[in-house]
Design a protein around this motif. Structure first.
Motif: not given
Length: 65
Positions: A38-63
């Motif tokens: 995600t390029n925008s500074p914030n997103h209401p449904h979570g920032i979209k990321v790619r994980l090390q294993d290649g899966q893509v999704g929106r961040v719900q919580e930071i551990l």
């Protein structure tokens, strides 16, 4: 922390994301951030990321590191 602010997400941190296929159920997948998609500074449904294993999704919580 929640995953709606891009500034709080960095490659290498552990997060819980919701995959596109799991959006209806809200099932979370844990992983380590590889890329921030995600390029925008914030997103209401979570920032979209790619994980090390290649899966893509929106961040719900930071551990943490």
């Amino acid at each position: 922390m929640d995953g709606r602010q891009r500034s709080s997400i960095k490659p290498g941190i552990r997060v819980n994301i919701v995959l596109k296929a799991d959006q209806r159920t809200g099932k979370l997948t844990e992983g380590t951030v590889k890329d921030i998609l995600t390029n925008s500074p914030n997103h209401p449904h979570g920032i979209k990321v790619r994980l090390q294993d290649g899966q893509v999704g929106r961040v719900q919580e930071i551990l943490g590191e």
